[in-house]
Design a protein around this motif. Structure first.
Motif, PDB file in Angstrom:
ATOM      1  N   ARG A 127       0.829  -1.210   0.000  1.00 56.19           N
ATOM      2  CA  ARG A 127       0.000   0.000   0.000  1.00 56.19           C
ATOM      3  C   ARG A 127       0.863   1.260   0.000  1.00 56.19           C
ATOM      4  O   ARG A 127       0.580   2.223  -0.712  1.00 56.19           O
ATOM      5  N   THR A 128       1.928   1.234   0.816  1.00 57.32           N
ATOM      6  CA  THR A 128       2.798   2.407   0.937  1.00 57.32           C
ATOM      7  C   THR A 128       3.489   2.730  -0.373  1.00 57.32           C
ATOM      8  O   THR A 128       3.531   3.890  -0.811  1.00 57.32           O
ATOM      9  N   GLN A 129       4.026   1.724  -1.044  1.00 52.98           N
ATOM     10  CA  GLN A 129       4.746   2.000  -2.274  1.00 52.98           C
ATOM     11  C   GLN A 129       3.810   2.394  -3.413  1.00 52.98           C
ATOM     12  O   GLN A 129       4.157   3.241  -4.245  1.00 52.98           O
ATOM     13  N   ILE A 130       2.610   1.826  -3.450  1.00 51.08           N
ATOM     14  CA  ILE A 130       1.648   2.193  -4.494  1.00 51.08           C
ATOM     15  C   ILE A 130       1.222   3.647  -4.333  1.00 51.08           C
ATOM     16  O   ILE A 130       1.153   4.415  -5.300  1.00 51.08           O
ATOM     17  N   ARG A 131       0.944   4.046  -3.092  1.00 53.46           N
ATOM     18  CA  ARG A 131       0.576   5.441  -2.839  1.00 53.46           C
ATOM     19  C   ARG A 131       1.718   6.385  -3.202  1.00 53.46           C
ATOM     20  O   ARG A 131       1.497   7.448  -3.783  1.00 53.46           O
ATOM     21  N   HIS A 132       2.935   5.985  -2.851  1.00 54.45           N
ATOM     22  CA  HIS A 132       4.096   6.821  -3.156  1.00 54.45           C
ATOM     23  C   HIS A 132       4.282   6.979  -4.658  1.00 54.45           C
ATOM     24  O   HIS A 132       4.499   8.090  -5.159  1.00 54.45           O
ATOM     25  N   GLU A 133       4.196   5.878  -5.398  1.00 59.82           N
ATOM     26  CA  GLU A 133       4.375   5.938  -6.847  1.00 59.82           C
ATOM     27  C   GLU A 133       3.249   6.731  -7.505  1.00 59.82           C
ATOM     28  O   GLU A 133       3.466   7.444  -8.488  1.00 59.82           O
ATOM     29  N   ALA A 134       2.030   6.626  -6.958  1.00 67.57           N
ATOM     30  CA  ALA A 134       0.909   7.386  -7.499  1.00 67.57           C
ATOM     31  C   ALA A 134       1.134   8.885  -7.325  1.00 67.57           C
ATOM     32  O   ALA A 134       0.853   9.682  -8.228  1.00 67.57           O
ATOM     33  N   LYS A 135       1.657   9.273  -6.173  1.00 67.93           N
ATOM     34  CA  LYS A 135       1.962  10.685  -5.929  1.00 67.93           C
ATOM     35  C   LYS A 135       3.035  11.186  -6.882  1.00 67.93           C
ATOM     36  O   LYS A 135       2.948  12.296  -7.410  1.00 67.93           O
ATOM     37  N   LEU A 136       4.061  10.368  -7.107  1.00 67.69           N
ATOM     38  CA  LEU A 136       5.130  10.752  -8.029  1.00 67.69           C
ATOM     39  C   LEU A 136       4.595  10.923  -9.453  1.00 67.69           C
ATOM     40  O   LEU A 136       4.963  11.872 -10.157  1.00 67.69           O
ATOM     41  N   LYS A 137       3.710  10.016  -9.848  1.00 68.56           N
ATOM     42  CA  LYS A 137       3.137  10.109 -11.194  1.00 68.56           C
ATOM     43  C   LYS A 137       2.288  11.357 -11.335  1.00 68.56           C
ATOM     44  O   LYS A 137       2.335  12.053 -12.362  1.00 68.56           O
ATOM     45  N   LEU A 138       1.515  11.687 -10.297  1.00 74.84           N
ATOM     46  CA  LEU A 138       0.688  12.891 -10.325  1.00 74.84           C
ATOM     47  C   LEU A 138       1.556  14.136 -10.428  1.00 74.84           C
ATOM     48  O   LEU A 138       1.238  15.069 -11.181  1.00 74.84           O
ATOM     49  N   LEU A 139       2.680  14.160  -9.696  1.00 78.07           N
ATOM     50  CA  LEU A 139       3.586  15.312  -9.756  1.00 78.07           C
ATOM     51  C   LEU A 139       4.191  15.459 -11.143  1.00 78.07           C
ATOM     52  O   LEU A 139       4.338  16.580 -11.652  1.00 78.07           O
ATOM     53  N   ARG A 140       4.522  14.329 -11.787  1.00 75.41           N
ATOM     54  CA  ARG A 140       5.079  14.395 -13.141  1.00 75.41           C
ATOM     55  C   ARG A 140       4.049  14.954 -14.122  1.00 75.41           C
ATOM     56  O   ARG A 140       4.378  15.743 -15.011  1.00 75.41           O
ATOM     57  N   ILE A 141       2.793  14.527 -13.971  1.00 74.02           N
ATOM     58  CA  ILE A 141       1.726  15.036 -14.845  1.00 74.02           C
ATOM     59  C   ILE A 141       1.547  16.539 -14.643  1.00 74.02           C
ATOM     60  O   ILE A 141       1.422  17.301 -15.607  1.00 74.02           O
ATOM     61  N   GLN A 142       1.546  16.973 -13.391  1.00 76.24           N
ATOM     62  CA  GLN A 142       1.384  18.394 -13.092  1.00 76.24           C
ATOM     63  C   GLN A 142       2.524  19.215 -13.688  1.00 76.24           C
ATOM     64  O   GLN A 142       2.292  20.302 -14.231  1.00 76.24           O
ATOM     65  N   ARG A 143       3.752  18.702 -13.582  1.00 80.56           N
ATOM     66  CA  ARG A 143       4.888  19.421 -14.165  1.00 80.56           C
ATOM     67  C   ARG A 143       4.772  19.497 -15.681  1.00 80.56           C
ATOM     68  O   ARG A 143       5.108  20.517 -16.300  1.00 80.56           O
ATOM     69  N   SER A 144       4.308  18.402 -16.290  1.00 84.56           N
ATOM     70  CA  SER A 144       4.149  18.391 -17.749  1.00 84.56           C
ATOM     71  C   SER A 144       3.102  19.405 -18.193  1.00 84.56           C
ATOM     72  O   SER A 144       3.289  20.126 -19.192  1.00 84.56           O
ATOM     73  N   VAL A 145       1.995  19.477 -17.436  1.00 85.04           N
ATOM     74  CA  VAL A 145       0.946  20.441 -17.769  1.00 85.04           C
ATOM     75  C   VAL A 145       1.469  21.866 -17.654  1.00 85.04           C
ATOM     76  O   VAL A 145       1.202  22.716 -18.519  1.00 85.04           O
ATOM     77  N   LYS A 146       2.220  22.155 -16.604  1.00 87.43           N
ATOM     78  CA  LYS A 146       2.781  23.498 -16.418  1.00 87.43           C
ATOM     79  C   LYS A 146       3.735  23.845 -17.557  1.00 87.43           C
ATOM     80  O   LYS A 146       3.757  24.975 -18.039  1.00 87.43           O
ATOM     81  N   THR A 147       4.515  22.865 -17.981  1.00 90.90           N
ATOM     82  CA  THR A 147       5.451  23.107 -19.089  1.00 90.90           C
ATOM     83  C   THR A 147       4.692  23.416 -20.378  1.00 90.90           C
ATOM     84  O   THR A 147       5.068  24.330 -21.132  1.00 90.90           O
ATOM     85  N   LEU A 148       3.623  22.674 -20.630  1.00 90.65           N
ATOM     86  CA  LEU A 148       2.802  22.929 -21.822  1.00 90.65           C
ATOM     87  C   LEU A 148       2.185  24.318 -21.783  1.00 90.65           C
ATOM     88  O   LEU A 148       2.142  25.023 -22.799  1.00 90.65           O
ATOM     89  N   TRP A 149       1.704  24.742 -20.624  1.00 94.73           N
ATOM     90  CA  TRP A 149       1.097  26.059 -20.502  1.00 94.73           C
ATOM     91  C   TRP A 149       2.133  27.168 -20.775  1.00 94.73           C
ATOM     92  O   TRP A 149       1.823  28.182 -21.421  1.00 94.73           O
ATOM     93  N   ARG A 150       3.374  26.961 -20.299  1.00 98.11           N
ATOM     94  CA  ARG A 150       4.410  27.981 -20.515  1.00 98.11           C
ATOM     95  C   ARG A 150       4.767  28.127 -21.981  1.00 98.11           C
ATOM     96  O   ARG A 150       5.172  29.194 -22.439  1.00 98.11           O
ATOM     97  N   HIS A 151       4.650  27.034 -22.738  1.00 94.85           N
ATOM     98  CA  HIS A 151       5.040  27.061 -24.146  1.00 94.85           C
ATOM     99  C   HIS A 151       3.850  27.220 -25.090  1.00 94.85           C
ATOM    100  O   HIS A 151       3.992  27.153 -26.308  1.00 94.85           O
ATOM    101  N   ALA A 152       2.663  27.383 -24.504  1.00 97.42           N
ATOM    102  CA  ALA A 152       1.462  27.545 -25.345  1.00 97.42           C
ATOM    103  C   ALA A 152       1.428  28.923 -26.008  1.00 97.42           C
ATOM    104  O   ALA A 152       1.914  29.905 -25.467  1.00 97.42           O
TER     105      ALA A 152
END
Length: 296
Positions: free
Chosen positions: A271-296
């Motif tokens: 449970r701990t590692q799944i939650r941790h990996e899910a948080k990391l994936k969400l952070l990567r998605i958020q960073r990608s979205v921010k990068t797209l907005w900056r270059h839009a």
């Protein structure tokens, strides 16, 4: 730099980039009231000021043997290195951010001198800024005459395995140099195997204070040791196998208790590692979205 010499106790300190804490830790060890020890420091090719700090201490105190590795051996191999270099009756590892009371060695040596059936001893262990807790820290006394019972009690709950930084009988650690350690819970496996040959004592006084930033406190430890899909479900797979093999002489009740506790341990870790990996994936998605907005 001092040469290899025979002492009753050897302290092995593997260190990498420990400039912020290593000086205070060395000073706490040199102030031990039990003085017949050698401190072996293995610097794992640090890139900060660790080398300069350790070299100064080694020139000032003949009990220190400082070795700087030409290349980074990896954490597991560096822990093995200081053990392999130890020629002594008693041995302990000392992390470069852990502190001990001045009477730690005196108390533990006295216990092991008097109790030949004990393979290791330590003082109450705590994380920096916290109170001792023998269950949470995993350092409580294990002294049942039945080794199987001690192994089962060791798995009572998820803990920090503070017992890993005990003072051990060096002769009982020889097997550890020949075993693979690249799996989650290898430090637990060491204690399980030692419990097959002796007991562990948690003394009533003295203390060990563990740093909060060690590898075992970092959640990326799961991905570091995850070698396949099965480790998502059973993160402590190798440890569980070793634990079950250690109970070959156990009765059915003992085997059932251990299986239940291992299942609980693996479920919590999964449970701990799944939650941790899910948080990391969400952070990567958020960073990608921010990068797209900056270059839009």
């Amino acid at each position: 730099m001092s040469e290899r010499r025979k002492t009753r106790v050897t302290i092995g300190m593997p260190v990498f980039n420990g400039e912020k804490t290593v000086a205070a830790v060395i000073e706490s060890l040199l102030q031990q009231t039990f003085a017949d020890f050698q401190l072996i420091i293995s610097d794992n090719a640090s890139t900060d000021a660790t080398s300069e700090i350790c070299s100064v201490f080694a020139r000032q105190d003949s009990r220190i043997r400082y070795i700087r590795q030409a290349i980074n051996l990896g954490a597991e191999a560096n822990f093995d290195y200081v053990l392999q270099e130890a020629d002594c009756e008693y041995f302990m590892w000392a992390a470069a951010d852990d502190m001990r009371s001045r009477d730690f060695l005196a108390l533990c040596v006295d216990l092991l001198d008097k109790k030949s059936d004990y393979v290791g001893a330590t003082c109450p262990t705590r994380f920096e800024g916290m109170e001792p807790d023998p269950i949470r820290m995993g350092d409580r006394t294990l002294c049942d005459e039945d080794a199987n019972e001690n192994i089962i009690k060791f798995f009572e709950d998820w803990h920090a395995n503070g017992r890993f930084y005990s003072l051990f009988r060096r002769k009982e650690l020889g097997f550890w140099l020949h075993q693979s350690k690249h799996y989650l819970g290898a430090d637990w496996a060491l204690i399980v195997q030692l419990l097959k040959v002796g007991k562990f004592r948690r003394l009533d006084s003295g203390h060990v204070e563990l740093g909060r930033h060690g590898a075992s406190n970092q959640l990326n430890i799961f991905s570091r040791y995850r070698s396949g899909t099965l480790q998502w479900i059973v993160p402590f797979l190798d440890l569980s196998r070793i634990a079950m093999n250690s109970l070959q002489t156990a009765n059915n009740r003992q085997k059932f208790l251990l299986v239940r506790r291992l299942c609980r341990l693996n479920l919590r870790a999964a449970r701990t590692q799944i939650r941790h990996e899910a948080k990391l994936k969400l952070l990567r998605i958020q960073r990608s979205v921010k990068t797209l907005w900056r270059h839009a």
